[in-house]
Motif scaffolding. Sequence first.
Motif, PDB file in Angstrom:
ATOM      1  N   ARG A  63       0.732  -1.254   0.167  1.00 21.18           N
ATOM      2  CA  ARG A  63      -0.028  -0.179   0.204  1.00 21.18           C
ATOM      3  C   ARG A  63       1.120   1.309  -0.015  1.00 21.18           C
ATOM      4  O   ARG A  63       1.760   1.271   0.801  1.00 21.18           O
ATOM      5  CB  ARG A  63      -0.898   0.031   1.406  1.00 21.18           C
ATOM      6  N   LEU A  64       0.584   2.033  -0.994  1.00 21.23           N
ATOM      7  CA  LEU A  64       1.353   3.335  -1.044  1.00 21.23           C
ATOM      8  C   LEU A  64       1.423   4.155   0.372  1.00 21.23           C
ATOM      9  O   LEU A  64       2.243   4.737   0.861  1.00 21.23           O
ATOM     10  CB  LEU A  64       0.993   4.230  -2.169  1.00 21.23           C
ATOM     11  N   SER A 101      17.491   3.351   5.022  1.00 23.16           N
ATOM     12  CA  SER A 101      16.144   3.935   5.187  1.00 23.16           C
ATOM     13  C   SER A 101      16.104   4.855   4.127  1.00 23.16           C
ATOM     14  O   SER A 101      14.907   5.122   3.473  1.00 23.16           O
ATOM     15  CB  SER A 101      15.837   4.179   6.471  1.00 23.16           C
ATOM     16  N   ASP A 102      17.193   5.616   3.563  1.00 24.43           N
ATOM     17  CA  ASP A 102      16.994   6.707   2.632  1.00 24.43           C
ATOM     18  C   ASP A 102      16.833   6.029   1.231  1.00 24.43           C
ATOM     19  O   ASP A 102      16.088   6.619   0.341  1.00 24.43           O
ATOM     20  CB  ASP A 102      18.459   7.502   2.593  1.00 24.43           C
ATOM     21  N   ASP A 103      17.553   5.003   1.081  1.00 22.76           N
ATOM     22  CA  ASP A 103      17.244   4.070  -0.354  1.00 22.76           C
ATOM     23  C   ASP A 103      15.600   3.883  -0.525  1.00 22.76           C
ATOM     24  O   ASP A 103      15.170   4.112  -1.268  1.00 22.76           O
ATOM     25  CB  ASP A 103      17.638   2.598  -0.404  1.00 22.76           C
ATOM     26  N   LEU A 109       9.519   7.983  -3.288  1.00 21.03           N
ATOM     27  CA  LEU A 109       9.672   9.305  -3.895  1.00 21.03           C
ATOM     28  C   LEU A 109       9.460   9.335  -5.247  1.00 21.03           C
ATOM     29  O   LEU A 109       8.612   9.780  -6.046  1.00 21.03           O
ATOM     30  CB  LEU A 109      10.353  10.164  -3.493  1.00 21.03           C
ATOM     31  N   GLU A 110      10.432   8.342  -6.057  1.00 16.99           N
ATOM     32  CA  GLU A 110      10.688   8.222  -7.321  1.00 16.99           C
ATOM     33  C   GLU A 110       9.369   7.726  -8.112  1.00 16.99           C
ATOM     34  O   GLU A 110       8.780   8.178  -8.864  1.00 16.99           O
ATOM     35  CB  GLU A 110      11.794   7.682  -7.633  1.00 16.99           C
ATOM     36  N   VAL A 111       8.683   6.517  -7.353  1.00 20.52           N
ATOM     37  CA  VAL A 111       7.565   5.839  -7.877  1.00 20.52           C
ATOM     38  C   VAL A 111       6.630   6.805  -7.864  1.00 20.52           C
ATOM     39  O   VAL A 111       5.729   6.906  -8.791  1.00 20.52           O
ATOM     40  CB  VAL A 111       7.457   4.680  -7.057  1.00 20.52           C
ATOM     41  N   SER A 139       5.880  -0.085 -10.358  1.00 21.97           N
ATOM     42  CA  SER A 139       4.846   0.867 -10.758  1.00 21.97           C
ATOM     43  C   SER A 139       3.779   1.163  -9.831  1.00 21.97           C
ATOM     44  O   SER A 139       3.466   0.391  -9.132  1.00 21.97           O
ATOM     45  CB  SER A 139       4.208   0.178 -11.846  1.00 21.97           C
ATOM     46  N   LEU A 140       3.410   2.261  -9.948  1.00 25.46           N
ATOM     47  CA  LEU A 140       2.130   2.563  -9.193  1.00 25.46           C
ATOM     48  C   LEU A 140       0.730   2.032  -9.595  1.00 25.46           C
ATOM     49  O   LEU A 140       0.578   2.121 -11.044  1.00 25.46           O
ATOM     50  CB  LEU A 140       1.765   3.992  -9.112  1.00 25.46           C
TER      51      LEU A 140
END
Length: 195
Positions: A63-64, A101-103, A109-111, A139-140
Amino acid sequence: REEISREELFKELKDLQDKYNSMKELYEKEISELREVKEGISKSEEKFRIAYMTSPDAININRLSDGMYVSVNEGFTNILGYTENDTLGKTSVEMNIWVNSDDRKNFVLEVEAKKRTQNFEAKFLTKEGILVYGLLSASLIELEGVSHILTVAKDITKRKRAEEALAKEQFLINALMNNLTDHVYFKDVESRFIR
């Protein structure tokens, strides 16, 4: 009151019968088309399910909004050691899967920004605490009106370890070459100096 002749009644009844048959035919056609669409979707869903479950790559759906796992495949279990029961209802943060955790933040954020990402490298910890490298594409997607991230992660641990070993060997060769008092050189098959 007007009297309707018997012939007019039969004609009106015949017109009603024709309209009824026409509407019934249209209804049956629409029902048949809906069944075909449903069967097509079912077949597409079945193809997706088979591909999802049999992929050797780790595939998961989160879940986003909070990152909660809603589904993982067998590849996920084989690579990270976590079963579906271990993951469902939990987040990767709760499970401490991401080494950095930054990864994870940058990945999400990129997705969110691009609706997808490809070839995102990250390090993960297995259930046993072993470091693995993953190459992620995501993918979203919308499931029942809720945004989710569908992620496919390829295990690139062997490749990364080979690259690290090669870099170490290259460092040792460079150190040796730079510190020898004798003259050492390398030539290619055409006798050109390469080092």
